[in-house]
Design an enzyme around this catalytic site. Structure first.
Site, PDB file in Angstrom:
ATOM      1  CE  LYS A 173       8.071   4.361   4.726  1.00  0.00           C
ATOM      2  NZ  LYS A 173       7.600   4.986   3.484  1.00  0.00           N
TER       3      LYS A 173
ATOM      4  N   GLY B 231       1.878   4.684  -4.653  1.00  0.00           N
ATOM      5  CA  GLY B 231       1.549   5.585  -5.748  1.00  0.00           C
ATOM      6  C   GLY B 231       0.308   5.243  -6.540  1.00  0.00           C
TER       7      GLY B 231
ATOM      8  CB  ALA C  45       2.140   2.495   0.265  1.00  0.00           C
ATOM      9  N   GLY C  46      -0.687   3.696  -0.798  1.00  0.00           N
ATOM     10  CA  GLY C  46      -1.972   3.321  -1.359  1.00  0.00           C
ATOM     11  C   GLY C  46      -3.102   4.293  -1.101  1.00  0.00           C
TER      12      GLY C  46
ATOM     13  CG  ASN D  56       5.183  11.907  -1.248  1.00  0.00           C
ATOM     14  OD1 ASN D  56       6.321  11.641  -1.605  1.00  0.00           O
ATOM     15  ND2 ASN D  56       4.691  13.104  -1.484  1.00  0.00           N
ATOM     16  CB  SER D  57       1.319   9.412  -4.393  1.00  0.00           C
ATOM     17  OG  SER D  57       2.606   8.894  -4.588  1.00  0.00           O
TER      18      SER D  57
END
Length: 270
Positions: A112, A173, A199-200, A221-222
């Site tokens: 990635k 994040g 993301a987001g 992830n976050s």
């Protein structure tokens, strides 16, 4: 009906995956929580920041691969923390060396790519990303690439040989969800390679919306690691991805300005 959608396998670099949820391994309290959340998510692909995580390069320190075995998961090394093409290419080469010899040998060229513009926004530097992608593709890497929601950049990354484009839904994040669904829709309609939101994502409904729009998969992830109960959120995300995919295949009803009765008005009892 000619417009009925048929399901297709989720395939990357010649491998087919059952789960359309990809998860990160950072930001957890400890490796045990990482393991439990990953298992609860049902994910088969886990992404690892090579520059921040020990994959064997630091002898004597805990090795993530002892917790998330390449025998069970496809390890997707990423270039988080890189701010130019040279750093990103070097990091991918290191990842290939570290994963060589593991049972996941067949997937060791899958990476990635992310090249960031600055520390504050973590926006992708698309110029450096394109440079790195060209080099990595020539060196035989299968490149999944984190990018902006610019449809032209997404197209160019696919044209240089990236096997998947991963536009951000929101800043890394932030948990803001899909901030620009219009650009994402253009990317989805034009792309000749799989599109994954990266993301987001903040909660399960964000993941569902991404899948309803037609994304092949979602990486996060976050949203899991920062939840009050990460393991429970991981399981919620698993179901959200499935629900979103099913809704996409089913096709939503058309939106209308005026009401339409569910029951016929003819033959009412008087």
């Amino acid at each position: 009906m000619s417009n009925v959608r048929s399901d297709k396998p989720f395939t990357l670099a010649g491998r087919t995956f059952q789960s359309r949820l990809l998860v990160g391994t950072g930001k957890y309290r400890d490796m045990e929580e990482t393991r439990l959340a990953t298992e609860a998510s049902g994910a088969e692909i886990v992404t690892v920041a090579v520059r921040r995580t020990n994959l064997g390069q630091n002898a004597g320190e805990p090795n993530l691969l002892d917790v998330l075995s390449p025998d069970k998961y496809t390890i997707l090394p990423n270039t988080a923390g890189c701010f130019d093409a040279v750093e990103a290419v070097r990091t991918c080469r290191l990842a290939r060396e570290l994963l060589d010899g593991r049972k996941s040998h067949e997937s060791r060229t899958l990476v990635k790519l992310e090249v960031l513009a600055d520390q504050k926004t973590l926006f992708p530097n698309v110029i450096e990303t394109l440079k790195a992608a060209e080099v990595l593709v020539k060196e035989g890497f299968d490149v999944m690439v984190y990018t902006s929601d610019d449809p032209i950049i997404a197209r160019q990354l696919a044209e240089v040989g990236c096997i998947a484009v991963m536009p951000l839904a929101g800043l890394i994040g932030t948990g803001l969800g899909i901030c620009n669904p219009y650009n994402l829709q253009i990317i989805l309609e034009e792309s000749k390679v799989p599109v994954l939101v990266d993301a987001g994502v903040g909660t399960a409904s964000d993941a569902t919306i991404a899948m309803e729009m037609g994304c092949e998969a979602v990486l996060m992830n976050s949203a899991i690691a920062h939840a009050q109960q990460p393991v429970l959120m991981a399981e919620a995300m698993k179901h959200a991805i499935v629900a979103g995919r099913m809704a996409y295949l089913a096709g939503r009803m058309p939106k209308k300005l005026y009401a339409s009765a569910s029951s016929p008005l003819d033959g009412l009892i008087k």
